[in-house]
Design a protein around this motif. Structure first.
Motif, mmCIF file in Angstrom:
data_model
loop_
_atom_site.group_PDB
_atom_site.id
_atom_site.type_symbol
_atom_site.label_atom_id
_atom_site.label_comp_id
_atom_site.label_asym_id
_atom_site.label_seq_id
_atom_site.Cartn_x
_atom_site.Cartn_y
_atom_site.Cartn_z
ATOM 1 N N LYS A 18 13.723 6.435 3.203
ATOM 2 C CA LYS A 18 15.123 7.365 3.792
ATOM 3 C C LYS A 18 14.952 7.553 5.332
ATOM 4 C CE LYS A 18 15.817 9.346 -0.685
ATOM 5 N NZ LYS A 18 15.821 10.671 -1.356
ATOM 6 N N ILE A 19 13.677 7.679 5.736
ATOM 7 C CA ILE A 19 13.621 7.922 7.006
ATOM 8 C C ILE A 19 13.748 6.534 7.762
ATOM 9 C CG2 ILE A 19 11.971 8.303 9.035
ATOM 10 C CD1 ILE A 19 10.558 10.312 7.042
ATOM 11 N N LEU A 20 13.089 5.427 7.372
ATOM 12 C CA LEU A 20 13.587 4.169 7.961
ATOM 13 C C LEU A 20 15.056 3.762 8.270
ATOM 14 C CD1 LEU A 20 12.324 1.543 9.166
ATOM 15 C CD2 LEU A 20 12.135 0.820 6.645
ATOM 16 N N LYS A 21 15.617 3.939 7.119
ATOM 17 C CA LYS A 21 17.144 3.824 7.012
ATOM 18 C C LYS A 21 17.899 4.609 7.983
ATOM 19 C CE LYS A 21 17.519 2.110 2.364
ATOM 20 N NZ LYS A 21 18.062 2.279 1.028
ATOM 21 N N ILE A 22 17.417 5.845 8.176
ATOM 22 C CA ILE A 22 17.762 6.772 9.146
ATOM 23 C C ILE A 22 17.735 6.236 10.791
ATOM 24 C CG2 ILE A 22 18.034 8.948 10.406
ATOM 25 C CD1 ILE A 22 17.604 10.183 7.526
ATOM 26 N N LEU A 23 16.292 5.837 10.979
ATOM 27 C CA LEU A 23 15.879 5.264 12.258
ATOM 28 C C LEU A 23 16.814 3.965 12.583
ATOM 29 C CD1 LEU A 23 12.215 5.957 11.874
ATOM 30 C CD2 LEU A 23 14.055 7.190 13.419
ATOM 31 N N LYS A 63 0.685 -1.137 0.091
ATOM 32 C CA LYS A 63 0.120 0.045 0.039
ATOM 33 C C LYS A 63 0.856 1.081 0.154
ATOM 34 C CE LYS A 63 -3.846 -2.082 2.118
ATOM 35 N NZ LYS A 63 -4.926 -2.355 3.126
ATOM 36 N N LEU A 64 2.037 1.206 0.759
ATOM 37 C CA LEU A 64 2.918 2.302 0.803
ATOM 38 C C LEU A 64 3.472 2.791 -0.537
ATOM 39 C CD1 LEU A 64 4.440 1.768 4.320
ATOM 40 C CD2 LEU A 64 2.781 3.769 3.742
ATOM 41 N N LYS A 65 3.934 1.569 -1.216
ATOM 42 C CA LYS A 65 4.416 1.711 -2.471
ATOM 43 C C LYS A 65 3.654 2.168 -3.571
ATOM 44 C CE LYS A 65 8.124 -1.970 -2.369
ATOM 45 N NZ LYS A 65 8.533 -3.089 -3.006
ATOM 46 N N LYS A 66 2.279 2.239 -3.394
ATOM 47 C CA LYS A 66 1.619 2.777 -4.474
ATOM 48 C C LYS A 66 1.889 4.389 -4.526
ATOM 49 C CE LYS A 66 -2.413 -0.365 -3.985
ATOM 50 N NZ LYS A 66 -3.800 -0.518 -3.619
ATOM 51 N N ASN A 67 2.282 5.046 -3.659
ATOM 52 C CA ASN A 67 2.674 6.389 -3.706
ATOM 53 C C ASN A 67 4.205 6.353 -3.697
ATOM 54 O OD1 ASN A 67 3.508 9.108 -3.299
ATOM 55 N ND2 ASN A 67 1.862 9.508 -2.172
ATOM 56 N N GLU A 68 4.834 6.404 -4.730
ATOM 57 C CA GLU A 68 6.282 6.208 -4.978
ATOM 58 C C GLU A 68 7.127 7.567 -4.257
ATOM 59 O OE1 GLU A 68 7.890 5.395 -8.907
ATOM 60 O OE2 GLU A 68 6.159 4.226 -9.450
ATOM 61 N N GLY A 69 6.508 8.567 -4.342
ATOM 62 C CA GLY A 69 7.313 9.816 -3.575
ATOM 63 C C GLY A 69 7.218 9.632 -2.356
#
Length: 132
Positions: free
Chosen positions: A48-53, A35-41
């Motif tokens: 990016k936030i996940l990788k930082i966290l 569901k999240l991937k449906k909005n690519e932006g």
């Protein structure tokens, strides 16, 4: 001095919140990725936030302990011992000890992870009791 104690109390909540966001973002990614991937932006920013966290999760925990020590010193020298604060700090120290154990030993199975997350929930309750 009182404002400084409050500042470090807020910094504890900030760094602890950043550490907990690691779980929240991973949960969302694991359970709602399609569901999240449906909005690519949005998904790109989310990842990016996940990788930082994920990258700084342990540092957020470390910063939390440093803030607790400073907060404790400031509040103790001004007001004396606060039982609910000591309880919250004790649970926080237990949580960070579990995190260090998980980082060092890399335990197999999910028991450690369930305990680490359970302590995080208990910690939220003890912080709320302390603040209220």
């Amino acid at each position: 001095m009182e404002e400084l104690g409050g500042l470090f109390g807020n910094l504890i909540v900030l760094f602890y919140g950043l550490a907990v966001l690691n779980f929240c973002f991973k949960f969302l990614n694991r359970n709602f990725r399609d569901k999240l991937k449906k909005n690519e932006g949005f998904y790109g920013v989310f990842m990016k936030i996940l990788k930082i966290l994920v990258k700084y999760h342990r540092y957020f925990g470390g910063a939390t302990i440093i803030m607790i020590l400073i907060h404790f010193y400031l509040q103790f020298t001004r007001f004396g011992l606060n039982i609910t604060g000591c309880l919250a700090a004790g649970v926080m120290i237990l949580q960070i000890a579990m995190g260090i154990y998980g980082q060092m030993k890399r335990p197999k199975g999910k028991v450690w992870l369930v305990v680490h997350r359970g302590i995080a929930a208990l910690l939220m309750i003890t912080i709320l009791i302390h603040v209220i």
